[in-house]
Design a protein around this motif. Structure first.
Motif, PDB file in Angstrom:
ATOM      1  N   ASP A 187       0.824  -1.215   0.000  1.00 28.13           N
ATOM      2  CA  ASP A 187       0.000   0.000   0.000  1.00 28.13           C
ATOM      3  C   ASP A 187       0.856   1.261   0.000  1.00 28.13           C
ATOM      4  OD1 ASP A 187      -2.381  -1.412  -0.012  1.00 28.13           O
ATOM      5  OD2 ASP A 187      -2.775  -1.135   2.132  1.00 28.13           O
ATOM      6  N   HIS A 188       1.849   1.293   0.865  1.00 27.08           N
ATOM      7  CA  HIS A 188       2.684   2.493   0.974  1.00 27.08           C
ATOM      8  C   HIS A 188       3.456   2.767  -0.319  1.00 27.08           C
ATOM      9  CE1 HIS A 188       5.182   5.621   2.651  1.00 27.08           C
ATOM     10  NE2 HIS A 188       6.227   4.974   2.190  1.00 27.08           N
ATOM     11  N   THR A 189       4.129   1.751  -0.824  1.00 25.56           N
ATOM     12  CA  THR A 189       4.919   1.973  -2.040  1.00 25.56           C
ATOM     13  C   THR A 189       4.006   2.304  -3.227  1.00 25.56           C
ATOM     14  OG1 THR A 189       5.032  -0.413  -2.434  1.00 25.56           O
ATOM     15  CG2 THR A 189       6.922   0.610  -1.324  1.00 25.56           C
ATOM     16  N   SER A 190       2.840   1.682  -3.293  1.00 27.56           N
ATOM     17  CA  SER A 190       1.886   1.986  -4.351  1.00 27.56           C
ATOM     18  C   SER A 190       1.386   3.426  -4.238  1.00 27.56           C
ATOM     19  CB  SER A 190       0.714   1.006  -4.289  1.00 27.56           C
ATOM     20  OG  SER A 190      -0.234   1.318  -5.274  1.00 27.56           O
ATOM     21  N   HIS A 191       1.081   3.849  -3.026  1.00 34.97           N
ATOM     22  CA  HIS A 191       0.613   5.226  -2.804  1.00 34.97           C
ATOM     23  C   HIS A 191       1.677   6.236  -3.243  1.00 34.97           C
ATOM     24  CE1 HIS A 191      -1.046   8.788  -0.937  1.00 34.97           C
ATOM     25  NE2 HIS A 191       0.090   8.930  -0.272  1.00 34.97           N
ATOM     26  N   VAL A 192       2.901   6.018  -2.823  1.00 37.12           N
ATOM     27  CA  VAL A 192       3.978   6.950  -3.168  1.00 37.12           C
ATOM     28  C   VAL A 192       4.200   6.954  -4.687  1.00 37.12           C
ATOM     29  CG1 VAL A 192       6.444   7.459  -2.916  1.00 37.12           C
ATOM     30  CG2 VAL A 192       5.071   6.853  -0.905  1.00 37.12           C
ATOM     31  N   ARG A 202       1.994   6.274  -6.994  1.00 37.98           N
ATOM     32  CA  ARG A 202       0.854   6.971  -7.614  1.00 37.98           C
ATOM     33  C   ARG A 202       0.965   8.488  -7.466  1.00 37.98           C
ATOM     34  NH1 ARG A 202      -2.126   3.077  -4.990  1.00 37.98           N
ATOM     35  NH2 ARG A 202      -2.923   4.659  -3.565  1.00 37.98           N
ATOM     36  N   THR A 203       1.426   8.953  -6.301  1.00 39.00           N
ATOM     37  CA  THR A 203       1.551  10.409  -6.126  1.00 39.00           C
ATOM     38  C   THR A 203       2.651  10.974  -7.019  1.00 39.00           C
ATOM     39  OG1 THR A 203       3.031  10.210  -4.206  1.00 39.00           O
ATOM     40  CG2 THR A 203       0.641  10.383  -3.766  1.00 39.00           C
ATOM     41  N   ARG A 204       3.732  10.231  -7.160  1.00 41.84           N
ATOM     42  CA  ARG A 204       4.810  10.683  -8.066  1.00 41.84           C
ATOM     43  C   ARG A 204       4.323  10.678  -9.515  1.00 41.84           C
ATOM     44  NH1 ARG A 204      10.392   8.187  -5.480  1.00 41.84           N
ATOM     45  NH2 ARG A 204      10.136   9.248  -3.469  1.00 41.84           N
ATOM     46  N   MET A 205       3.549   9.654  -9.879  1.00 38.47           N
ATOM     47  CA  MET A 205       3.000   9.567 -11.229  1.00 38.47           C
ATOM     48  C   MET A 205       2.042  10.727 -11.479  1.00 38.47           C
ATOM     49  SD  MET A 205       3.217   7.635 -13.912  1.00 38.47           S
ATOM     50  CE  MET A 205       3.786   6.073 -13.251  1.00 38.47           C
ATOM     51  N   ALA A 206       1.177  10.997 -10.511  1.00 42.11           N
ATOM     52  CA  ALA A 206       0.206  12.082 -10.654  1.00 42.11           C
ATOM     53  C   ALA A 206       0.915  13.418 -10.843  1.00 42.11           C
ATOM     54  CB  ALA A 206      -0.719  12.128  -9.437  1.00 42.11           C
ATOM     55  N   ALA A 207       1.950  13.664 -10.062  1.00 40.17           N
ATOM     56  CA  ALA A 207       2.692  14.920 -10.175  1.00 40.17           C
ATOM     57  C   ALA A 207       3.378  15.039 -11.532  1.00 40.17           C
ATOM     58  CB  ALA A 207       3.718  15.026  -9.044  1.00 40.17           C
ATOM     59  N   ALA A 208       3.968  13.958 -11.992  1.00 36.08           N
ATOM     60  CA  ALA A 208       4.676  13.985 -13.279  1.00 36.08           C
ATOM     61  C   ALA A 208       3.699  14.197 -14.436  1.00 36.08           C
ATOM     62  CB  ALA A 208       5.472  12.702 -13.471  1.00 36.08           C
ATOM     63  N   LEU A 209       2.561  13.496 -14.426  1.00 34.61           N
ATOM     64  CA  LEU A 209       1.577  13.646 -15.500  1.00 34.61           C
ATOM     65  C   LEU A 209       0.878  15.003 -15.447  1.00 34.61           C
ATOM     66  CD1 LEU A 209       0.048  10.059 -15.587  1.00 34.61           C
ATOM     67  CD2 LEU A 209       1.442  11.147 -17.375  1.00 34.61           C
ATOM     68  N   ALA A 210       0.719  15.563 -14.247  1.00 35.84           N
ATOM     69  CA  ALA A 210       0.077  16.873 -14.106  1.00 35.84           C
ATOM     70  C   ALA A 210       0.864  17.957 -14.841  1.00 35.84           C
ATOM     71  CB  ALA A 210      -0.071  17.232 -12.631  1.00 35.84           C
ATOM     72  N   GLU A 211       2.170  17.746 -14.978  1.00 36.61           N
ATOM     73  CA  GLU A 211       2.999  18.724 -15.687  1.00 36.61           C
ATOM     74  C   GLU A 211       2.597  18.881 -17.148  1.00 36.61           C
ATOM     75  OE1 GLU A 211       7.188  18.105 -15.080  1.00 36.61           O
ATOM     76  OE2 GLU A 211       6.952  18.026 -12.898  1.00 36.61           O
ATOM     77  N   ILE A 212       1.929  17.861 -17.713  1.00 37.05           N
ATOM     78  CA  ILE A 212       1.444  17.976 -19.097  1.00 37.05           C
ATOM     79  C   ILE A 212      -0.090  18.013 -19.133  1.00 37.05           C
ATOM     80  CG2 ILE A 212       3.520  16.963 -20.120  1.00 37.05           C
ATOM     81  CD1 ILE A 212       1.809  14.397 -20.613  1.00 37.05           C
ATOM     82  N   GLY A 213      -0.699  18.250 -17.985  1.00 37.35           N
ATOM     83  CA  GLY A 213      -2.143  18.422 -17.931  1.00 37.35           C
ATOM     84  C   GLY A 213      -2.966  17.147 -17.950  1.00 37.35           C
ATOM     85  N   ASP A 218       6.867   5.680 -18.080  1.00 35.01           N
ATOM     86  CA  ASP A 218       8.031   4.795 -18.117  1.00 35.01           C
ATOM     87  C   ASP A 218       9.175   5.344 -17.262  1.00 35.01           C
ATOM     88  OD1 ASP A 218       6.621   3.129 -19.839  1.00 35.01           O
ATOM     89  OD2 ASP A 218       7.667   3.833 -21.646  1.00 35.01           O
ATOM     90  N   GLU A 219       9.374   6.657 -17.290  1.00 32.00           N
ATOM     91  CA  GLU A 219      10.447   7.270 -16.509  1.00 32.00           C
ATOM     92  C   GLU A 219      10.178   7.145 -15.010  1.00 32.00           C
ATOM     93  OE1 GLU A 219      12.400  11.668 -15.826  1.00 32.00           O
ATOM     94  OE2 GLU A 219      11.530  11.218 -17.782  1.00 32.00           O
ATOM     95  N   VAL A 220       8.938   7.369 -14.589  1.00 34.07           N
ATOM     96  CA  VAL A 220       8.600   7.229 -13.167  1.00 34.07           C
ATOM     97  C   VAL A 220       8.847   5.789 -12.709  1.00 34.07           C
ATOM     98  CG1 VAL A 220       6.708   7.314 -11.471  1.00 34.07           C
ATOM     99  CG2 VAL A 220       6.979   9.168 -13.137  1.00 34.07           C
ATOM    100  N   HIS A 221       8.417   4.826 -13.535  1.00 36.60           N
ATOM    101  CA  HIS A 221       8.642   3.417 -13.195  1.00 36.60           C
ATOM    102  C   HIS A 221      10.134   3.091 -13.168  1.00 36.60           C
ATOM    103  CE1 HIS A 221       4.357   2.257 -14.684  1.00 36.60           C
ATOM    104  NE2 HIS A 221       4.349   2.733 -13.453  1.00 36.60           N
ATOM    105  N   ARG A 222      10.856   3.570 -14.160  1.00 34.59           N
ATOM    106  CA  ARG A 222      12.299   3.314 -14.237  1.00 34.59           C
ATOM    107  C   ARG A 222      13.010   3.900 -13.019  1.00 34.59           C
ATOM    108  NH1 ARG A 222      12.813   4.587 -19.100  1.00 34.59           N
ATOM    109  NH2 ARG A 222      13.077   6.807 -18.787  1.00 34.59           N
ATOM    110  N   ASP A 223      12.658   5.128 -12.632  1.00 35.97           N
ATOM    111  CA  ASP A 223      13.287   5.765 -11.466  1.00 35.97           C
ATOM    112  C   ASP A 223      13.054   4.949 -10.200  1.00 35.97           C
ATOM    113  OD1 ASP A 223      14.198   7.814 -13.069  1.00 35.97           O
ATOM    114  OD2 ASP A 223      12.730   9.289 -12.356  1.00 35.97           O
ATOM    115  N   ALA A 224      11.839   4.440 -10.047  1.00 40.52           N
ATOM    116  CA  ALA A 224      11.527   3.635  -8.856  1.00 40.52           C
ATOM    117  C   ALA A 224      12.368   2.362  -8.845  1.00 40.52           C
ATOM    118  CB  ALA A 224      10.041   3.298  -8.815  1.00 40.52           C
ATOM    119  N   LEU A 225      12.436   1.688  -9.969  1.00 38.84           N
ATOM    120  CA  LEU A 225      13.191   0.439 -10.030  1.00 38.84           C
ATOM    121  C   LEU A 225      14.689   0.659  -9.900  1.00 38.84           C
ATOM    122  CD1 LEU A 225      11.162  -1.443 -12.758  1.00 38.84           C
ATOM    123  CD2 LEU A 225      11.316  -2.009 -10.316  1.00 38.84           C
TER     124      LEU A 225
END
Length: 158
Positions: free
Chosen positions: A18-23, A25-36, A114-121
């Motif tokens: 849950d914790h890692t998924s939440h974090v 998702r928040t990083r993904m949301a922030a990154a995607l928000a940059e392009i609307g 892909d970049e958010v996933h790559r950074d996490a891994l």
């Protein structure tokens, strides 16, 4: 007086996932928000590009309820990224078609995802990455492939 926490004999897998998924998702949301975009908008765009799909099919793929899907497609239409069109195979059905601008945005958003996933891994040593992915795939395709049917079980908000 504070009660003592019960002694644990097993790792708290629920917390870790849950914790890692939440974090993530928040990083993904922030990154995607940059392009609307939201993660749901990204999901609809990329899956609508793969094949001619109805709103219902896309909602199922993205694990969205009907209301959330309608709001998501409305936002994509308002942004000029997708539109509802009649299906080429079933005149009663309407599909979600991605506009040329939506296709550009989907390609850009996929790079972001892909970049958010790559950074996490990449935060893990290479061998651990491979083991983690193998283990998670094994759980997702095996023991944890199907949710419990219990009526009391609720899905976490996405």
């Amino acid at each position: 007086m504070t009660a003592l926490a019960p002694r644990r004999d097993e790792p708290d897998l629920s917390f870790l996932l849950d914790h890692t998924s939440h974090v993530l998702r928040t990083r993904m949301a922030a990154a995607l928000a940059e392009i609307g975009l939201t993660a749901r908008m990204h999901c609809v765009l990329v899956h609508a590009l793969e094949d001619e799909r109805t709103q219902v099919q896309l909602a199922e793929i993205g694990d969205m309820d009907k209301t959330t899907m309608v709001v998501t497609v409305d936002a994509l239409e308002k942004a000029g990224l997708a539109e509802r069109r009649p299906s080429s195979t079933d005149r009663r059905a309407r599909i979600i078609a991605v506009t040329p601008e939506g296709e550009k945005v989907a390609k850009r958003s996929q790079k972001i995802v892909d970049e958010v996933h790559r950074d996490a891994l990449e935060a893990l040593p290479k061998g651990d990455r491979e083991n983690l992915l193998r283990a998670l795939n094994s759980l997702a395709e095996g023991h944890l492939a199907t949710p419990a049917e219990a009526s009391a079980a609720r899905r976490a908000r996405q």
